[in-house]
Design an enzyme around this catalytic site. Structure first.
Site, PDB file in Angstrom:
ATOM      1  N   ARG A 230       0.842  -1.182   0.000  1.00 25.16           N
ATOM      2  CA  ARG A 230       0.000   0.000   0.000  1.00 25.16           C
ATOM      3  C   ARG A 230       0.884   1.240   0.000  1.00 25.16           C
ATOM      4  O   ARG A 230       1.904   1.302   0.700  1.00 25.16           O
ATOM      5  CB  ARG A 230      -0.942   0.016   1.217  1.00 25.16           C
ATOM      6  N   GLU A 259      -3.720   7.949  -5.363  1.00 26.92           N
ATOM      7  CA  GLU A 259      -3.901   7.346  -6.677  1.00 26.92           C
ATOM      8  C   GLU A 259      -5.246   7.774  -7.261  1.00 26.92           C
ATOM      9  O   GLU A 259      -6.216   7.964  -6.522  1.00 26.92           O
ATOM     10  CB  GLU A 259      -3.861   5.818  -6.568  1.00 26.92           C
ATOM     11  N   HIS A 278      -0.622   0.482 -10.183  1.00 29.19           N
ATOM     12  CA  HIS A 278      -1.341  -0.447  -9.300  1.00 29.19           C
ATOM     13  C   HIS A 278      -1.807  -1.670 -10.095  1.00 29.19           C
ATOM     14  O   HIS A 278      -2.969  -2.068 -10.035  1.00 29.19           O
ATOM     15  CB  HIS A 278      -2.542   0.255  -8.655  1.00 29.19           C
TER      16      HIS A 278
END
Length: 315
Positions: A230, A259, A278
């Site tokens: 994360r 993000e 991601h």
């Protein structure tokens, strides 16, 4: 977390997020033996289970028996508001561990073979031999010793990389690791100093926010940092300082604190850093169906699923 009582589950409606595709909906209906309804704008009249990516505020109610997340991470779900008391929370992992392990190994081997440098030379039409190094015999320190961390360690270990896990509590050495040290211990500091690669597979909790700070980056001696956990577990200013100071050789970041990263995000301009969107462990439809079916089998058998989340701890 205790599973819902079979009698209540038998009467529960199945609700699904609008983002789920037809193939997933058909599988959910097959598994549960009931039709899948759409998300409600208001609280349903009876008990229900919900499958989706987010939990609408209207569904954060005592009538929610079980929420199955189509994602592996549940920090955003839990941060959005109080979790309904007694509601089971499960998550989708699927083959994410394999995907993230391959992603990590790809960057490790690319670095050993000077792939970034060769790519840059190609763009300049430059012919110059570059050195390579062997991954075998070097050390990777993997923070997070759960399913994903173990998968990463296992694949690196198959390439004869020594693997050191870092965990918060004492435990038996999980599969894939040569040994495990405690977070915050002198052994962790020593492991960071001897690491060629430091990999983060940490979830985001109160205990892991900005876990990678100036002291941890300062303990490294030229390691490459790979974050597949994360983004908010990293103090980005401390990472940039370590990159500029040389204690971190380079960084590969699949996740960021904010993000998606827009063109003006400063992270794009950090030295010797590659950002991927991601995408290391994208969840496939078959992962959602397979993990929900495994959880369904456990719940209907009166057992807590292996993929249940402790909502107090956040993972």
């Amino acid at each position: 977390m205790m599973p819902p009582h079979p009698d209540r589950l038998a009467r529960a409606r199945l609700l699904a997020a609008p983002s789920l595709g037809p193939a997933v909906l058909r599988e959910l209906e097959r598994i549960t033996g009931r039709p899948a309804g759409s998300a409600y704008a208001q609280e349903p009249g009876g008990p229900f289970l919900y499958v989706g990516d987010v939990l609408p505020e209207a569904l954060r109610t005592p009538r929610l028996l079980w929420f199955h997340s189509v994602n592996a991470g549940t920090d955003a779900l839990l941060a959005a508001g109080p979790w309904p008391e007694g509601a089971l929370l499960t998550r989708t992992v699927g083959r994410m561990g394999e995907r993230i392990a391959q992603y990590t190994l790809a960057w490790v081997l690319a670095e050993c073979q000077s792939v970034p440098e060769h790519t840059a030379q190609h763009s300049r039409s430059e012919w110059r031999r570059l050195p390579s190094e062997l991954a075998a015999g070097q050390t990777a320190v993997v923070h997070g010793t759960g399913r994903i961390g173990s998968a990463v360690a296992g694949l690196l270990r198959a390439c004869s990389v020594r693997t050191v896990g870092v965990g918060r509590t004492p435990r038996a050495v999980p599969p894939g690791f040569d040994r495990v040290v405690l977070a915050g211990s002198a052994e962790e500091t020593a492991a960071l100093a001897g690491a060629r690669w430091v990999v983060s597979a940490l979830p985001l909790t109160d205990a892991t926010e900005r876990y990678f700070d100036g002291s941890r980056f300062g303990a490294m001696r030229g390691a490459t940092f790979v974050n597949v956990g994360r983004g908010a577990t990293v103090d980005m200013a401390a990472l940039e300082s370590a990159l500029r100071g040389g204690t971190v050789r380079r960084a590969v970041l699949d996740v960021l604190p904010d993000e998606p990263a827009g063109p003006a995000d400063h992270a794009w301009r950090m030295p010797r850093t590659v950002i991927t969107s991601h995408s290391a462990g994208i969840t496939a439809d078959e992962d959602v169906a397979a993990d929900f079916e495994a959880c369904w089998g456990a719940v209907t058998g009166g057992r807590t699923p292996a993929l249940a989340v402790d909502t107090r701890r956040g993972y």
